[in-house]
Enzyme design. Structure first.
Site, PDB file in Angstrom:
ATOM      1  N   SER A   1       0.994 -12.609  57.532  1.00 42.73           N
ATOM      2  CA  SER A   1      -0.207 -11.174  57.427  1.00 42.73           C
ATOM      3  C   SER A   1      -1.608 -11.829  57.740  1.00 42.73           C
ATOM      4  CB  SER A   1      -0.233 -10.076  57.439  1.00 42.73           C
ATOM      5  OG  SER A   1      -0.188 -10.345  55.728  1.00 42.73           O
TER       6      SER A   1
ATOM      7  N   HIS B   1       4.872 -10.118  63.051  1.00 40.52           N
ATOM      8  CA  HIS B   1       4.016  -9.711  62.606  1.00 40.52           C
ATOM      9  C   HIS B   1       4.957  -8.385  63.018  1.00 40.52           C
ATOM     10  CE1 HIS B   1      -0.118  -8.779  60.426  1.00 40.52           C
ATOM     11  NE2 HIS B   1       1.237  -8.299  59.555  1.00 40.52           N
TER      12      HIS B   1
ATOM     13  N   GLU C   1       2.719  -7.799  65.891  1.00 42.08           N
ATOM     14  CA  GLU C   1       2.177  -9.355  66.970  1.00 42.08           C
ATOM     15  C   GLU C   1       2.885 -10.333  66.820  1.00 42.08           C
ATOM     16  OE1 GLU C   1      -2.624  -9.025  65.256  1.00 42.08           O
ATOM     17  OE2 GLU C   1      -1.377  -9.022  63.907  1.00 42.08           O
TER      18      GLU C   1
ATOM     19  N   ASN D   1      -4.968  -7.132  62.477  1.00 41.29           N
ATOM     20  CA  ASN D   1      -6.087  -7.767  61.001  1.00 41.29           C
ATOM     21  C   ASN D   1      -7.965  -7.819  61.165  1.00 41.29           C
ATOM     22  OD1 ASN D   1      -5.025  -6.149  58.720  1.00 41.29           O
ATOM     23  ND2 ASN D   1      -3.652  -8.096  58.835  1.00 41.29           N
TER      24      ASN D   1
HETATM   25  N1  CAA Z   1      10.007   4.046  55.932  1.00 39.83           N
HETATM   26  C1  CAA Z   1      10.213   4.915  57.069  1.00 39.83           C
HETATM   27  N2  CAA Z   1       9.781   5.692  57.555  1.00 39.83           N
HETATM   28  C2  CAA Z   1       9.011   6.384  57.520  1.00 39.83           C
HETATM   29  C3  CAA Z   1       8.703   5.613  56.302  1.00 39.83           C
HETATM   30  C4  CAA Z   1       9.142   5.054  55.985  1.00 39.83           C
HETATM   31  N3  CAA Z   1       8.412   3.868  54.337  1.00 39.83           N
HETATM   32  N4  CAA Z   1       7.121   6.849  55.520  1.00 39.83           N
HETATM   33  C5  CAA Z   1       7.084   7.732  56.702  1.00 39.83           C
HETATM   34  N5  CAA Z   1       8.322   7.022  57.748  1.00 39.83           N
HETATM   35  C6  CAA Z   1       8.083   8.612  58.077  1.00 39.83           C
HETATM   36  C7  CAA Z   1       9.113  10.032  57.657  1.00 39.83           C
HETATM   37  O1  CAA Z   1      10.339  10.114  57.721  1.00 39.83           O
HETATM   38  C8  CAA Z   1       8.277  10.692  59.374  1.00 39.83           C
HETATM   39  O2  CAA Z   1       9.493  10.596  60.283  1.00 39.83           O
HETATM   40  P1  CAA Z   1      10.114  11.743  61.108  1.00 39.83           P
HETATM   41  O3  CAA Z   1       8.393  12.250  61.630  1.00 39.83           O
HETATM   42  O4  CAA Z   1      10.455  11.072  62.196  1.00 39.83           O
HETATM   43  O5  CAA Z   1       9.917  13.131  60.122  1.00 39.83           O
HETATM   44  C9  CAA Z   1       7.140   9.725  59.294  1.00 39.83           C
HETATM   45  O6  CAA Z   1       7.595   7.871  59.483  1.00 39.83           O
HETATM   46  C10 CAA Z   1       5.861  10.832  59.035  1.00 39.83           C
HETATM   47  O7  CAA Z   1       5.891  10.989  57.229  1.00 39.83           O
HETATM   48  P2  CAA Z   1       5.527  11.997  56.963  1.00 39.83           P
HETATM   49  O8  CAA Z   1       5.657  13.240  57.321  1.00 39.83           O
HETATM   50  O9  CAA Z   1       6.293  11.410  55.089  1.00 39.83           O
HETATM   51  O10 CAA Z   1       3.663  11.132  56.385  1.00 39.83           O
HETATM   52  P3  CAA Z   1       2.663  10.899  57.575  1.00 39.83           P
HETATM   53  O11 CAA Z   1       2.645  12.297  58.819  1.00 39.83           O
HETATM   54  O12 CAA Z   1       1.871  11.610  56.828  1.00 39.83           O
HETATM   55  O13 CAA Z   1       2.548  10.451  58.216  1.00 39.83           O
HETATM   56  C11 CAA Z   1       2.606   7.579  57.371  1.00 39.83           C
HETATM   57  C12 CAA Z   1       2.782   8.338  57.334  1.00 39.83           C
HETATM   58  C13 CAA Z   1       3.037   7.064  59.461  1.00 39.83           C
HETATM   59  C14 CAA Z   1       2.527   5.668  56.805  1.00 39.83           C
HETATM   60  C15 CAA Z   1       1.236   7.390  58.411  1.00 39.83           C
HETATM   61  O14 CAA Z   1       0.188   7.730  57.255  1.00 39.83           O
HETATM   62  C16 CAA Z   1       0.510   6.042  58.501  1.00 39.83           C
HETATM   63  O15 CAA Z   1       0.758   6.620  59.856  1.00 39.83           O
HETATM   64  N6  CAA Z   1      -0.608   5.606  58.062  1.00 39.83           N
HETATM   65  C17 CAA Z   1      -1.229   4.986  58.679  1.00 39.83           C
HETATM   66  C18 CAA Z   1      -0.532   2.946  58.250  1.00 39.83           C
HETATM   67  C19 CAA Z   1      -1.156   2.135  58.916  1.00 39.83           C
HETATM   68  O16 CAA Z   1      -2.246   1.907  59.226  1.00 39.83           O
HETATM   69  N7  CAA Z   1      -0.149   0.920  58.865  1.00 39.83           N
HETATM   70  C20 CAA Z   1      -0.165  -0.344  59.185  1.00 39.83           C
HETATM   71  C21 CAA Z   1      -0.819  -1.310  58.505  1.00 39.83           C
HETATM   72  S1  CAA Z   1      -1.693  -2.789  58.416  1.00 39.83           S
HETATM   73  C22 CAA Z   1      -0.273  -3.484  57.585  1.00 39.83           C
HETATM   74  O17 CAA Z   1       1.158  -3.027  57.813  1.00 39.83           O
HETATM   75  C23 CAA Z   1      -0.024  -4.873  58.674  1.00 39.83           C
HETATM   76  C24 CAA Z   1      -1.095  -6.248  57.055  1.00 39.83           C
HETATM   77  O18 CAA Z   1      -0.953  -7.200  57.894  1.00 39.83           O
HETATM   78  C25 CAA Z   1      -1.857  -5.379  56.094  1.00 39.83           C
END
Ligand code: CAA
Length: 285
Positions: free
Chosen positions: A120, A141, A153, A191
């Protein structure tokens, strides 16, 4: 053509998420980690995620069984002529990654495989430089949680070939993702946009503009973000946020990327977010 079988090295959150996504897309996958406990944890995470999807009626049980039947785990990299694409998802340390590439090149002929890093923050050109075939090296990524997030990415190093880029994009699409090709610049694209936002939220907290819950509410209720910036920083890992900001600060030489002193302090104190049980919020055990 997408590869027949892929090898993923590193079974942490990202490696196991990539493996789950691959097998759910019908791609036979070998997941390798020297740490057997971590590898077992990855397998149970994948099994639990698939079981939950079956329980929710979102995945037929037969598809779960098909996915698990094409997932292999191992603690060593062994030759397999079907493997033509390798994704490295080991910790974000240049020395560790370089060591892993040497090992891969001693097992797989470098002109027969494409090597992709899920880094990342580290430059793809820099990672590729000591490898034998930098034209067959690329950044791939993924975003956390990998099974949910749509973006991949695809990062071209200075020497990455068009063919390597095309195969990587095809693989990402086969995994149900939407690839976006970006240049190898610090922070790549996602990022570079995200980290200044998270950093600014930490500055706002440090300066007492509002408390953590209110800062997050502003982003969730006013901007429709699924998570507030402080919650998201905890989710990503404060050490990772700090590392990415340090890279952008150092490489651009622009003070706008300086990590907030509060972020640096939190990392020094071992408050790394969800993974350590405490960041801007408490997560218990
Ligand atoms: N693994 C697999 N599936 C997951 C999961 C995981 N760790 N966490 C959540 N899910 C799935 C759930 O099973 C659920 O699936 P369904 O809709 O099919 O039932 C769905 O995601 C939604 O989950 P929840 O209802 O439990 O919770 P939520 O609606 O609050 O969503 C979230 C959780 C998807 C994490 C949401 O909060 C979100 O999109 N957050 C932002 C995440 C983000 O921005 N990620 C990028 C980070 S930056 C990065 O990764 C790169 C870097 O280099 C730093």
């Amino acid at each position: 053509m997408p590869p027949d079988r892929i090898l993923i090295i590193g079974s942490g959150t990202m490696g196991s998420g990539i493996a789950q996504t691959a097998v759910q897309s019908g791609i036979p996958t070998e997941l390798v980690d020297v740490n057997e406990t971590q590898l077992e944890g990855a397998r149970s995470r994948i099994e639990n995620n698939l079981a939950k999807a079956v329980d929710k009626g979102k995945l037929p049980a037969s598809e779960r069984d098909d996915a698990l039947s094409i997932l292999r785990t191992a603690t060593e990299i062994v030759p397999d002529e079907k493997i033509s694409f390798i994704i490295e998802a080991v910790p974000e340390k240049l020395e560790i990654k370089t060591k892993v590439y040497k090992l891969i090149e001693s097992v797989y002929p470098p002109d027969e495989v494409i090597l992709a890093s899920n880094t990342s923050s580290i430059s793809i050109t820099q990672l590729a430089a000591p490898t034998i075939r930098p034209d067959r090296f690329i950044g791939m990524h993924f975003f956390n949680p990998v099974p949910v997030m749509q973006l991949v990415e695809v990062i071209r190093g200075l020497n990455t070939s068009d063919e390597t880029t095309e195969v990587t994009r095809v693989l990402a699409e086969k995994m149900g993702k939407s690839p976006v090709t970006v240049k190898d610049m610090p922070g790549f694209a996602a990022n570079r946009i995200l980290m200044p936002l998270l950093n600014e939220a930490i500055f706002a907290l440090m300066e007492g503009v509002a408390d953590a819950e209110d800062i997050d509410s502003v982003a969730k209720l006013g901007l429709n973000h699924p998570m507030g910036p402080l919650e998201l920083a905890d989710f990503i890992g404060l050490d990772v946020c700090n590392d990415v900001l340090q890279v952008m600060h150092r490489e651009f030489g622009d003070p706008k990327y300086r990590p907030c002193p509060l972020l640096v302090q939190m990392v020094r104190a071992g408050r790394l977010g969800r993974k350590s049980g405490r960041g801007f919020y408490e997560y218990g055990e």
